[in-house]
Enzyme design. Structure first.
Site, short mmCIF file in Angstrom:
data_model
loop_
_atom_site.label_atom_id
_atom_site.label_comp_id
_atom_site.label_asym_id
_atom_site.label_seq_id
_atom_site.Cartn_x
_atom_site.Cartn_y
_atom_site.Cartn_z
N ASP A 1 -13.02 0.47 -26.11
CA ASP A 1 -12.55 0.37 -27.49
C ASP A 1 -13.71 0.12 -28.45
OD1 ASP A 1 -10.19 0.03 -29.33
OD2 ASP A 1 -11.07 -1.96 -29.58
N GLU B 1 -14.49 5.39 -27.05
CA GLU B 1 -13.85 5.57 -28.35
C GLU B 1 -14.94 5.32 -29.38
OE1 GLU B 1 -10.39 3.81 -31.29
OE2 GLU B 1 -11.82 2.52 -30.27
#
Length: 561
Positions: free
Chosen positions: A211, A284
Protein backbone atom coordinates in the site's frame (compact mmCIF):
# COMPACT_ATOMS: atom_id res chain seq x y z
CA UNK A 1 9.13 -8.59 -23.78
CA UNK A 2 11.08 -11.83 -23.55
CA UNK A 3 13.36 -12.18 -20.52
CA UNK A 4 15.21 -15.16 -19.02
CA UNK A 5 12.41 -15.77 -16.51
CA UNK A 6 9.56 -15.09 -18.91
CA UNK A 7 7.72 -18.18 -17.70
CA UNK A 8 7.57 -16.98 -14.08
CA UNK A 9 3.97 -17.29 -12.90
CA UNK A 10 3.64 -13.66 -11.86
CA UNK A 11 4.62 -12.24 -15.25
CA UNK A 12 1.27 -13.16 -16.79
CA UNK A 13 -0.94 -14.04 -13.81
CA UNK A 14 -4.53 -12.89 -13.43
CA UNK A 15 -5.00 -11.92 -9.78
CA UNK A 16 -8.39 -11.31 -8.18
CA UNK A 17 -8.73 -8.69 -5.48
CA UNK A 18 -10.87 -9.68 -2.50
CA UNK A 19 -12.08 -6.87 -0.27
CA UNK A 20 -12.74 -9.01 2.83
CA UNK A 21 -15.42 -6.75 4.30
CA UNK A 22 -17.55 -7.18 1.20
CA UNK A 23 -16.89 -10.60 -0.32
CA UNK A 24 -18.79 -13.14 1.79
CA UNK A 25 -20.12 -13.15 5.36
CA UNK A 26 -20.39 -16.53 7.09
CA UNK A 27 -21.22 -15.42 10.65
CA UNK A 28 -24.09 -13.09 9.77
CA UNK A 29 -22.80 -9.84 11.29
CA UNK A 30 -23.11 -8.01 7.96
CA UNK A 31 -19.34 -7.85 7.42
CA UNK A 32 -17.40 -10.29 5.29
CA UNK A 33 -14.93 -12.66 6.94
CA UNK A 34 -12.22 -15.22 6.21
CA UNK A 35 -14.50 -18.27 6.63
CA UNK A 36 -16.84 -16.68 4.09
CA UNK A 37 -13.94 -16.32 1.66
CA UNK A 38 -12.99 -19.98 2.15
CA UNK A 39 -16.55 -20.99 1.25
CA UNK A 40 -16.31 -19.10 -2.05
CA UNK A 41 -12.85 -20.18 -3.19
CA UNK A 42 -14.27 -22.84 -5.56
CA UNK A 43 -16.11 -20.02 -7.36
CA UNK A 44 -12.76 -18.31 -7.97
CA UNK A 45 -11.18 -21.55 -9.18
CA UNK A 46 -14.02 -21.92 -11.67
CA UNK A 47 -13.65 -18.29 -12.71
CA UNK A 48 -10.08 -19.12 -13.71
CA UNK A 49 -7.86 -16.78 -11.70
CA UNK A 50 -4.28 -17.61 -10.73
CA UNK A 51 -4.15 -15.87 -7.36
CA UNK A 52 -6.13 -13.74 -4.94
CA UNK A 53 -5.06 -10.55 -3.22
CA UNK A 54 -6.75 -9.83 0.10
CA UNK A 55 -7.12 -6.26 1.33
CA UNK A 56 -6.12 -5.86 5.01
CA UNK A 57 -7.50 -8.27 7.58
CA UNK A 58 -5.17 -7.28 10.43
CA UNK A 59 -6.14 -6.11 13.91
CA UNK A 60 -7.43 -2.57 13.41
CA UNK A 61 -9.87 -0.03 14.86
CA UNK A 62 -11.20 0.20 11.27
CA UNK A 63 -10.91 3.97 10.97
CA UNK A 64 -10.01 3.42 7.31
CA UNK A 65 -11.50 -0.03 6.74
CA UNK A 66 -8.42 -1.85 7.97
CA UNK A 67 -5.74 0.30 6.36
CA UNK A 68 -5.02 1.55 9.90
CA UNK A 69 -3.18 -1.44 11.35
CA UNK A 70 -2.74 -1.93 15.09
CA UNK A 71 -1.12 -5.40 14.89
CA UNK A 72 0.50 -6.68 11.68
CA UNK A 73 0.85 -10.24 12.98
CA UNK A 74 -2.75 -11.08 13.88
CA UNK A 75 -6.22 -11.16 12.35
CA UNK A 76 -8.92 -8.75 13.49
CA UNK A 77 -11.74 -10.72 15.20
CA UNK A 78 -14.07 -8.97 12.76
CA UNK A 79 -12.64 -11.25 10.04
CA UNK A 80 -11.70 -14.36 12.00
CA UNK A 81 -8.46 -15.66 13.45
CA UNK A 82 -4.94 -16.73 12.52
CA UNK A 83 -6.10 -20.36 12.17
CA UNK A 84 -8.75 -19.09 9.73
CA UNK A 85 -6.02 -17.36 7.71
CA UNK A 86 -3.96 -20.55 7.69
CA UNK A 87 -7.01 -22.54 6.59
CA UNK A 88 -7.69 -20.05 3.80
CA UNK A 89 -4.13 -20.34 2.48
CA UNK A 90 -4.24 -24.13 2.66
CA UNK A 91 -7.60 -24.37 0.87
CA UNK A 92 -6.55 -21.88 -1.82
CA UNK A 93 -3.38 -23.86 -2.48
CA UNK A 94 -5.41 -27.06 -2.74
CA UNK A 95 -7.43 -25.36 -5.49
CA UNK A 96 -4.34 -24.09 -7.30
CA UNK A 97 -4.79 -20.47 -6.19
CA UNK A 98 -1.94 -18.43 -4.73
CA UNK A 99 -2.59 -15.94 -1.92
CA UNK A 100 -1.25 -12.38 -1.76
CA UNK A 101 -1.92 -10.17 1.26
CA UNK A 102 -1.93 -6.42 1.70
CA UNK A 103 0.92 -4.76 3.56
CA UNK A 104 0.51 -1.19 4.85
CA UNK A 105 3.99 0.23 5.58
CA UNK A 106 3.51 4.00 5.18
CA UNK A 107 1.55 4.36 8.42
CA UNK A 108 0.15 2.42 11.35
CA UNK A 109 -2.98 2.92 13.41
CA UNK A 110 -2.80 5.43 16.24
CA UNK A 111 -3.72 2.43 18.41
CA UNK A 112 -0.54 0.56 17.44
CA UNK A 113 1.64 -0.07 20.53
CA UNK A 114 4.43 1.98 18.98
CA UNK A 115 2.28 5.08 18.62
CA UNK A 116 0.81 4.72 22.10
CA UNK A 117 4.35 4.57 23.42
CA UNK A 118 5.26 7.65 21.40
CA UNK A 119 2.40 9.63 22.93
CA UNK A 120 3.50 8.63 26.42
CA UNK A 121 7.14 9.57 25.76
CA UNK A 122 8.65 13.08 25.60
CA UNK A 123 9.71 14.97 22.49
CA UNK A 124 13.01 13.68 21.13
CA UNK A 125 12.57 10.21 22.62
CA UNK A 126 13.38 6.99 20.72
CA UNK A 127 9.65 6.16 20.79
CA UNK A 128 8.81 9.32 18.88
CA UNK A 129 11.59 8.74 16.38
CA UNK A 130 9.57 5.87 14.90
CA UNK A 131 7.05 8.39 13.55
CA UNK A 132 7.17 11.83 11.91
CA UNK A 133 6.91 14.08 14.97
CA UNK A 134 7.93 17.72 14.53
CA UNK A 135 7.77 20.93 16.51
CA UNK A 136 5.21 23.43 15.31
CA UNK A 137 6.02 26.85 13.90
CA UNK A 138 5.64 30.14 15.74
CA UNK A 139 6.65 31.18 19.22
CA UNK A 140 4.18 28.81 20.83
CA UNK A 141 4.43 26.06 18.21
CA UNK A 142 0.75 26.36 17.38
CA UNK A 143 1.20 26.39 13.60
CA UNK A 144 1.74 23.06 11.79
CA UNK A 145 5.31 22.28 10.68
CA UNK A 146 4.37 22.81 7.03
CA UNK A 147 1.32 23.32 4.81
CA UNK A 148 0.81 19.72 3.63
CA UNK A 149 -2.74 18.48 3.16
CA UNK A 150 -4.08 15.01 3.89
CA UNK A 151 -5.20 12.86 0.97
CA UNK A 152 -8.52 12.54 2.81
CA UNK A 153 -8.85 16.31 3.16
CA UNK A 154 -7.80 18.79 5.82
CA UNK A 155 -4.31 19.33 7.23
CA UNK A 156 -1.79 16.47 7.27
CA UNK A 157 -0.66 17.35 10.81
CA UNK A 158 -2.27 16.82 14.21
CA UNK A 159 -0.98 18.30 17.46
CA UNK A 160 -0.65 16.09 20.52
CA UNK A 161 -0.85 16.82 24.21
CA UNK A 162 2.41 16.05 25.97
CA UNK A 163 2.42 13.65 28.95
CA UNK A 164 2.09 16.64 31.30
CA UNK A 165 -1.01 17.84 29.43
CA UNK A 166 0.54 20.85 27.69
CA UNK A 167 0.17 21.37 23.90
CA UNK A 168 3.10 19.68 22.25
CA UNK A 169 4.52 18.40 18.99
CA UNK A 170 2.72 17.62 15.75
CA UNK A 171 2.70 14.28 13.91
CA UNK A 172 2.35 13.74 10.17
CA UNK A 173 -0.52 11.71 8.69
CA UNK A 174 -0.84 11.81 4.92
CA UNK A 175 -4.21 10.12 5.38
CA UNK A 176 -6.48 10.10 8.45
CA UNK A 177 -5.28 11.42 11.86
CA UNK A 178 -5.69 7.84 13.07
CA UNK A 179 -3.00 6.80 10.55
CA UNK A 180 0.33 8.34 11.69
CA UNK A 181 3.15 8.10 9.14
CA UNK A 182 6.18 6.02 10.12
CA UNK A 183 9.74 7.34 9.93
CA UNK A 184 11.36 5.11 7.34
CA UNK A 185 14.74 6.74 7.80
CA UNK A 186 14.96 4.82 11.10
CA UNK A 187 16.65 1.37 10.90
CA UNK A 188 14.30 -0.03 13.56
CA UNK A 189 11.27 0.60 11.31
CA UNK A 190 12.96 -1.19 8.42
CA UNK A 191 13.92 -4.14 10.60
CA UNK A 192 10.38 -4.44 11.95
CA UNK A 193 8.81 -4.68 8.51
CA UNK A 194 11.32 -7.23 7.29
CA UNK A 195 10.29 -9.29 10.33
CA UNK A 196 6.61 -8.84 9.36
CA UNK A 197 7.37 -10.04 5.83
CA UNK A 198 8.99 -13.18 7.23
CA UNK A 199 6.10 -13.81 9.61
CA UNK A 200 3.63 -14.10 6.73
CA UNK A 201 6.02 -15.84 4.34
CA UNK A 202 6.57 -18.48 7.00
CA UNK A 203 2.79 -19.05 7.04
CA UNK A 204 2.79 -19.81 3.31
CA UNK A 205 1.74 -16.47 1.87
CA UNK A 206 2.77 -16.12 -1.79
CA UNK A 207 3.34 -12.39 -1.83
CA UNK A 208 2.38 -8.87 -0.86
CA UNK A 209 0.55 -5.95 -2.39
CA UNK A 210 2.26 -2.91 -0.87
CA UNK A 211 0.00 0.00 0.00
CA UNK A 212 1.17 3.55 -0.85
CA UNK A 213 4.51 2.13 -1.98
CA UNK A 214 5.62 5.53 -3.28
CA UNK A 215 5.08 7.34 0.02
CA UNK A 216 7.48 5.91 2.60
CA UNK A 217 10.30 8.43 2.22
CA UNK A 218 9.67 12.19 2.41
CA UNK A 219 11.90 14.91 1.00
CA UNK A 220 14.48 16.11 3.51
CA UNK A 221 13.34 19.18 5.42
CA UNK A 222 9.66 18.53 4.59
CA UNK A 223 9.32 21.64 2.38
CA UNK A 224 5.94 23.31 1.90
CA UNK A 225 3.70 21.98 -0.86
CA UNK A 226 0.48 23.90 -1.22
CA UNK A 227 -1.04 21.83 -4.05
CA UNK A 228 -4.27 19.94 -3.44
CA UNK A 229 -3.31 16.49 -2.25
CA UNK A 230 -4.21 13.33 -4.14
CA UNK A 231 -2.82 9.81 -4.34
CA UNK A 232 -1.64 10.63 -7.85
CA UNK A 233 0.63 13.18 -6.24
CA UNK A 234 3.96 12.11 -7.64
CA UNK A 235 3.33 13.71 -11.00
CA UNK A 236 5.06 16.99 -11.72
CA UNK A 237 2.63 19.65 -10.59
CA UNK A 238 2.32 23.18 -11.91
CA UNK A 239 2.12 25.68 -9.10
CA UNK A 240 2.31 29.46 -9.16
CA UNK A 241 4.97 29.58 -6.46
CA UNK A 242 7.11 26.69 -7.57
CA UNK A 243 8.60 25.25 -10.78
CA UNK A 244 7.57 21.82 -11.93
CA UNK A 245 8.83 19.20 -9.48
CA UNK A 246 7.77 16.06 -7.65
CA UNK A 247 5.64 16.44 -4.56
CA UNK A 248 7.91 16.08 -1.49
CA UNK A 249 5.83 13.32 0.08
CA UNK A 250 5.67 11.00 -2.95
CA UNK A 251 8.09 8.99 -5.08
CA UNK A 252 11.32 10.02 -3.39
CA UNK A 253 14.40 8.16 -4.57
CA UNK A 254 15.07 6.70 -1.13
CA UNK A 255 12.13 4.28 -1.35
CA UNK A 256 14.00 2.06 -3.76
CA UNK A 257 16.65 1.02 -1.23
CA UNK A 258 13.84 -0.30 1.01
CA UNK A 259 12.33 -2.44 -1.71
CA UNK A 260 15.67 -3.84 -2.79
CA UNK A 261 16.03 -5.12 0.76
CA UNK A 262 12.52 -6.62 0.68
CA UNK A 263 13.22 -8.32 -2.64
CA UNK A 264 16.20 -10.04 -1.04
CA UNK A 265 13.95 -11.28 1.77
CA UNK A 266 11.45 -12.71 -0.71
CA UNK A 267 14.21 -14.26 -2.77
CA UNK A 268 15.53 -16.10 0.27
CA UNK A 269 12.27 -18.11 0.35
CA UNK A 270 12.93 -19.61 -3.07
CA UNK A 271 15.95 -21.82 -2.58
CA UNK A 272 15.29 -23.94 -5.68
CA UNK A 273 15.46 -21.19 -8.28
CA UNK A 274 12.21 -22.52 -9.75
CA UNK A 275 10.14 -19.47 -10.76
CA UNK A 276 6.97 -21.33 -9.80
CA UNK A 277 8.10 -20.93 -6.18
CA UNK A 278 8.60 -17.18 -6.42
CA UNK A 279 7.13 -15.03 -3.64
CA UNK A 280 6.26 -11.65 -5.07
CA UNK A 281 5.54 -7.99 -4.37
CA UNK A 282 3.17 -5.70 -6.25
CA UNK A 283 3.46 -1.93 -5.82
CA UNK A 284 0.57 0.44 -5.38
CA UNK A 285 2.56 3.38 -6.68
CA UNK A 286 0.60 6.28 -8.17
CA UNK A 287 3.60 7.52 -10.13
CA UNK A 288 3.96 9.30 -13.45
CA UNK A 289 5.47 9.40 -16.00
CA UNK A 290 5.65 5.73 -16.96
CA UNK A 291 9.43 5.85 -17.11
CA UNK A 292 9.59 6.81 -13.45
CA UNK A 293 6.96 4.24 -12.45
CA UNK A 294 9.07 1.57 -14.17
CA UNK A 295 11.84 2.13 -11.62
CA UNK A 296 9.71 0.26 -9.09
CA UNK A 297 9.82 -2.93 -11.19
CA UNK A 298 13.50 -3.10 -11.87
CA UNK A 299 14.85 -6.66 -11.38
CA UNK A 300 15.99 -5.91 -7.82
CA UNK A 301 12.69 -4.42 -6.60
CA UNK A 302 9.00 -5.18 -7.16
CA UNK A 303 7.84 -7.97 -9.44
CA UNK A 304 4.72 -6.01 -10.44
CA UNK A 305 3.29 -2.51 -10.19
CA UNK A 306 -0.29 -1.53 -11.01
CA UNK A 307 -0.60 0.35 -14.29
CA UNK A 308 -2.66 3.27 -13.02
CA UNK A 309 -2.01 5.25 -16.19
CA UNK A 310 -4.11 2.62 -17.98
CA UNK A 311 -6.86 2.82 -15.35
CA UNK A 312 -6.96 6.62 -15.66
CA UNK A 313 -7.03 6.67 -19.48
CA UNK A 314 -10.23 8.09 -21.02
CA UNK A 315 -12.31 5.94 -23.36
CA UNK A 316 -10.68 7.19 -26.55
CA UNK A 317 -8.83 5.00 -29.02
CA UNK A 318 -5.89 7.38 -29.41
CA UNK A 319 -5.44 7.64 -25.65
CA UNK A 320 -5.58 3.86 -25.19
CA UNK A 321 -3.07 3.26 -27.98
CA UNK A 322 -0.72 5.80 -26.43
CA UNK A 323 -0.88 4.40 -22.91
CA UNK A 324 -0.40 0.82 -24.09
CA UNK A 325 2.65 1.80 -26.14
CA UNK A 326 4.21 3.97 -23.43
CA UNK A 327 3.60 1.32 -20.77
CA UNK A 328 5.41 -1.36 -22.74
CA UNK A 329 8.25 1.00 -23.67
CA UNK A 330 8.85 1.90 -20.03
CA UNK A 331 8.55 -1.60 -18.57
CA UNK A 332 10.45 -3.31 -21.39
CA UNK A 333 13.35 -0.98 -20.61
CA UNK A 334 13.75 -2.69 -17.23
CA UNK A 335 12.71 -6.20 -18.32
CA UNK A 336 9.45 -6.12 -16.35
CA UNK A 337 5.93 -7.19 -17.31
CA UNK A 338 3.19 -4.61 -17.48
CA UNK A 339 0.46 -5.23 -14.91
CA UNK A 340 -2.95 -4.02 -16.09
CA UNK A 341 -5.88 -2.95 -13.92
CA UNK A 342 -9.24 -1.21 -14.45
CA UNK A 343 -10.92 -1.24 -11.01
CA UNK A 344 -10.07 -1.60 -7.34
CA UNK A 345 -11.37 -0.65 -3.89
CA UNK A 346 -10.20 2.98 -4.24
CA UNK A 347 -11.81 4.09 -7.52
CA UNK A 348 -15.26 4.23 -9.09
CA UNK A 349 -15.86 0.84 -10.74
CA UNK A 350 -15.20 0.94 -14.46
CA UNK A 351 -18.76 -0.22 -15.24
CA UNK A 352 -19.85 3.14 -13.80
CA UNK A 353 -16.81 5.24 -14.67
CA UNK A 354 -17.05 4.43 -18.37
CA UNK A 355 -20.73 5.42 -18.34
CA UNK A 356 -19.71 9.04 -17.72
CA UNK A 357 -18.69 11.41 -20.54
CA UNK A 358 -15.23 10.47 -21.82
CA UNK A 359 -12.41 12.79 -20.81
CA UNK A 360 -13.96 14.23 -17.66
CA UNK A 361 -12.00 14.05 -14.40
CA UNK A 362 -12.55 10.76 -12.62
CA UNK A 363 -14.80 11.50 -9.63
CA UNK A 364 -13.85 10.37 -6.14
CA UNK A 365 -17.19 8.72 -5.58
CA UNK A 366 -20.65 9.38 -7.04
CA UNK A 367 -23.74 10.06 -4.97
CA UNK A 368 -27.22 11.51 -4.81
CA UNK A 369 -27.36 14.78 -6.75
CA UNK A 370 -24.26 14.02 -8.83
CA UNK A 371 -24.37 13.41 -12.59
CA UNK A 372 -25.28 9.75 -12.92
CA UNK A 373 -23.54 7.27 -15.24
CA UNK A 374 -25.35 5.65 -18.15
CA UNK A 375 -25.51 2.10 -16.76
CA UNK A 376 -26.07 0.37 -20.11
CA UNK A 377 -23.29 2.29 -21.85
CA UNK A 378 -20.97 1.83 -18.90
CA UNK A 379 -21.39 -1.94 -18.81
CA UNK A 380 -20.94 -2.29 -22.57
CA UNK A 381 -17.73 -0.27 -22.44
CA UNK A 382 -16.53 -2.07 -19.30
CA UNK A 383 -16.87 -5.44 -21.02
CA UNK A 384 -14.99 -4.11 -24.05
CA UNK A 385 -12.28 -2.54 -21.91
CA UNK A 386 -11.72 -5.75 -19.96
CA UNK A 387 -11.61 -7.81 -23.16
CA UNK A 388 -8.93 -5.45 -24.45
CA UNK A 389 -6.98 -5.61 -21.17
CA UNK A 390 -7.04 -9.40 -20.85
CA UNK A 391 -5.72 -9.78 -24.40
CA UNK A 392 -2.59 -7.78 -23.57
CA UNK A 393 0.69 -9.49 -22.66
CA UNK A 394 1.64 -9.18 -19.01
CA UNK A 395 -0.31 -9.61 -15.80
CA UNK A 396 -3.75 -8.33 -14.83
CA UNK A 397 -5.73 -7.64 -11.66
CA UNK A 398 -9.49 -7.97 -11.37
CA UNK A 399 -11.58 -6.44 -8.60
CA UNK A 400 -14.26 -8.56 -6.95
CA UNK A 401 -17.62 -8.19 -8.64
CA UNK A 402 -16.39 -6.75 -11.89
CA UNK A 403 -16.95 -10.20 -13.38
CA UNK A 404 -20.64 -9.59 -12.63
CA UNK A 405 -20.60 -6.14 -14.22
CA UNK A 406 -21.26 -4.52 -10.86
CA UNK A 407 -21.60 -0.73 -10.91
CA UNK A 408 -20.86 1.58 -8.02
CA UNK A 409 -23.75 2.27 -5.67
CA UNK A 410 -24.12 5.79 -7.05
CA UNK A 411 -27.31 6.59 -5.10
CA UNK A 412 -26.08 5.47 -1.68
CA UNK A 413 -27.56 7.67 1.06
CA UNK A 414 -24.89 9.99 2.37
CA UNK A 415 -25.67 9.07 5.97
CA UNK A 416 -24.59 5.49 5.19
CA UNK A 417 -21.11 6.50 4.08
CA UNK A 418 -18.12 5.36 6.14
CA UNK A 419 -15.11 6.48 4.09
CA UNK A 420 -13.21 9.11 6.14
CA UNK A 421 -12.84 11.14 2.94
CA UNK A 422 -16.51 12.17 3.16
CA UNK A 423 -16.18 13.88 6.54
CA UNK A 424 -12.64 15.22 6.18
CA UNK A 425 -13.45 16.84 2.83
CA UNK A 426 -16.38 18.67 4.44
CA UNK A 427 -18.77 16.62 2.30
CA UNK A 428 -17.22 17.74 -1.00
CA UNK A 429 -15.90 14.28 -2.00
CA UNK A 430 -18.07 11.25 -1.37
CA UNK A 431 -15.16 8.85 -1.37
CA UNK A 432 -14.85 5.16 -2.04
CA UNK A 433 -17.84 3.51 -0.39
CA UNK A 434 -19.70 3.11 -3.69
CA UNK A 435 -17.19 0.57 -5.02
CA UNK A 436 -17.00 -1.35 -1.73
CA UNK A 437 -20.60 -2.56 -1.48
CA UNK A 438 -21.01 -6.25 -0.53
CA UNK A 439 -21.18 -8.85 -3.31
CA UNK A 440 -24.49 -10.30 -4.53
CA UNK A 441 -24.45 -14.09 -4.71
CA UNK A 442 -28.17 -15.03 -4.79
CA UNK A 443 -30.88 -12.76 -6.07
CA UNK A 444 -33.63 -14.24 -3.84
CA UNK A 445 -31.69 -14.47 -0.56
CA UNK A 446 -31.22 -12.03 2.33
CA UNK A 447 -28.47 -9.51 1.49
CA UNK A 448 -28.45 -11.13 -1.98
CA UNK A 449 -26.61 -14.11 -0.49
CA UNK A 450 -23.74 -12.09 0.94
CA UNK A 451 -24.54 -13.50 4.38
CA UNK A 452 -27.34 -15.20 6.31
CA UNK A 453 -28.83 -11.90 7.50
CA UNK A 454 -30.46 -8.91 5.85
CA UNK A 455 -27.99 -6.39 7.24
CA UNK A 456 -24.81 -5.41 5.35
CA UNK A 457 -22.21 -2.91 6.54
CA UNK A 458 -22.90 -0.81 3.42
CA UNK A 459 -26.30 -0.87 1.71
CA UNK A 460 -26.65 -2.79 -1.54
CA UNK A 461 -28.51 -1.20 -4.47
CA UNK A 462 -31.57 -2.95 -5.89
CA UNK A 463 -29.76 -3.29 -9.22
CA UNK A 464 -27.51 -5.94 -7.67
CA UNK A 465 -30.34 -8.50 -7.65
CA UNK A 466 -30.31 -8.86 -11.43
CA UNK A 467 -26.50 -9.07 -11.42
CA UNK A 468 -26.15 -11.74 -8.70
CA UNK A 469 -24.05 -14.81 -9.42
CA UNK A 470 -27.07 -17.13 -9.58
CA UNK A 471 -28.68 -14.93 -12.25
CA UNK A 472 -25.58 -15.10 -14.48
CA UNK A 473 -24.15 -18.56 -13.85
CA UNK A 474 -24.45 -20.61 -17.04
CA UNK A 475 -26.29 -17.83 -18.92
CA UNK A 476 -24.86 -17.34 -22.39
CA UNK A 477 -23.76 -13.76 -22.92
CA UNK A 478 -23.76 -12.84 -19.23
CA UNK A 479 -20.82 -10.84 -17.94
CA UNK A 480 -19.82 -13.69 -15.63
CA UNK A 481 -19.69 -16.17 -18.50
CA UNK A 482 -17.78 -13.63 -20.61
CA UNK A 483 -15.12 -13.38 -17.90
CA UNK A 484 -14.91 -17.15 -17.58
CA UNK A 485 -14.43 -17.43 -21.33
CA UNK A 486 -11.84 -14.66 -21.44
CA UNK A 487 -9.77 -16.19 -18.64
CA UNK A 488 -9.99 -19.70 -20.14
CA UNK A 489 -8.95 -18.52 -23.60
CA UNK A 490 -6.26 -16.22 -22.24
CA UNK A 491 -4.69 -19.21 -20.49
CA UNK A 492 -5.15 -21.66 -23.39
CA UNK A 493 -3.76 -19.20 -25.95
CA UNK A 494 -1.03 -17.98 -23.56
CA UNK A 495 -1.86 -14.39 -24.35
CA UNK A 496 -0.07 -13.15 -21.25
CA UNK A 497 3.22 -14.43 -22.64
CA UNK A 498 2.95 -12.85 -26.07
CA UNK A 499 4.43 -9.78 -27.72
CA UNK A 500 2.44 -7.02 -29.33
CA UNK A 501 2.17 -5.39 -32.74
CA UNK A 502 -0.09 -2.50 -33.73
CA UNK A 503 -2.45 -2.71 -36.71
CA UNK A 504 -3.96 0.28 -38.50
CA UNK A 505 -7.73 0.00 -38.47
CA UNK A 506 -8.68 3.66 -38.30
CA UNK A 507 -8.39 6.45 -35.76
CA UNK A 508 -11.31 5.28 -33.59
CA UNK A 509 -10.09 1.69 -33.27
CA UNK A 510 -7.50 -0.01 -31.10
CA UNK A 511 -6.22 -2.86 -33.25
CA UNK A 512 -3.39 -5.11 -32.07
CA UNK A 513 -1.79 -8.46 -32.81
CA UNK A 514 -0.75 -10.59 -29.85
CA UNK A 515 2.04 -12.85 -31.09
CA UNK A 516 1.43 -15.52 -28.46
CA UNK A 517 3.34 -18.82 -28.18
CA UNK A 518 0.28 -20.61 -29.59
CA UNK A 519 0.03 -18.31 -32.62
CA UNK A 520 -1.13 -14.83 -33.49
CA UNK A 521 -4.39 -13.46 -32.08
CA UNK A 522 -5.89 -10.25 -33.45
CA UNK A 523 -7.53 -7.91 -30.96
CA UNK A 524 -9.83 -5.13 -32.12
CA UNK A 525 -11.66 -2.65 -29.88
CA UNK A 526 -14.05 -0.36 -31.75
CA UNK A 527 -14.56 3.01 -30.06
CA UNK A 528 -16.00 4.68 -33.14
CA UNK A 529 -19.57 5.41 -34.14
CA UNK A 530 -19.82 2.83 -36.96
CA UNK A 531 -19.29 -0.95 -37.01
CA UNK A 532 -15.87 -2.08 -38.17
CA UNK A 533 -15.45 -5.07 -40.47
CA UNK A 534 -12.82 -7.68 -39.72
CA UNK A 535 -11.04 -9.89 -42.23
CA UNK A 536 -13.39 -12.10 -44.24
CA UNK A 537 -13.19 -15.69 -43.08
CA UNK A 538 -11.69 -14.72 -39.71
CA UNK A 539 -12.29 -17.12 -36.83
CA UNK A 540 -13.87 -15.13 -34.01
CA UNK A 541 -12.58 -16.48 -30.71
CA UNK A 542 -14.42 -14.11 -28.38
CA UNK A 543 -16.45 -10.91 -28.48
CA UNK A 544 -17.40 -8.64 -25.59
CA UNK A 545 -20.86 -8.18 -27.11
CA UNK A 546 -22.97 -9.30 -30.09
CA UNK A 547 -21.50 -8.67 -33.52
CA UNK A 548 -23.44 -6.92 -36.29
CA UNK A 549 -23.45 -9.13 -39.40
CA UNK A 550 -19.87 -10.12 -38.65
CA UNK A 551 -18.73 -6.55 -37.99
CA UNK A 552 -17.63 -5.15 -34.63
CA UNK A 553 -20.15 -2.61 -33.26
CA UNK A 554 -19.36 0.49 -31.22
CA UNK A 555 -17.85 -0.16 -27.76
CA UNK A 556 -17.10 -3.80 -28.51
CA UNK A 557 -13.86 -5.78 -28.46
CA UNK A 558 -13.24 -8.96 -30.43
CA UNK A 559 -10.47 -11.56 -30.45
CA UNK A 560 -10.01 -13.39 -33.76
CA UNK A 561 -7.63 -15.36 -35.95
Amino acid sequence: MATPDDSAWWRNAVIYQIYPRSFADRDGDGIGDLPGIIDRLPYLRDLGVDAVWLSPFYVSPQADAGYDVADYRDIDPLFGSLPDADALVARAHELGIRVIVDLVPNHTSDEHPWFRAALAAPAGSPERERYMFRDGQGADGSTPPNDWESVFGGPAWTRVAEPDGTPGQWYLHLFDPKQPDLNWELPQVREEFESILRFWLDRGIDGFRVDVAHGLIKEAGLPDWSAHQTMLGSADAEQSDRPRRRAPMWDQDGVHEIYESWRRVLGSYNTTGDSRADRIMCAEAWVTPAERAARYVRPTEFHQAFNFDFLETPWRAESLREVIASSYAANDSVGAPTTWVLSNHDVVRHASRLGLPAGERRPNGIGVGDPQPDAVLGLRRARAATALMLALPGGAYLYQGEELGLPDHTLMPDDARQDPTWERSQHTERGRDGCRVPMPWRSDAPSYGFGPGEHTWLPQPESYAALAVDRQDGVTGSTLELYRSMLRLRRELRLGEGSLEVEDHGSDVVSLINDAPTGQVHVLANLGAEPVAIREGAQVLLASGPLADGAVPTDTTVWYR
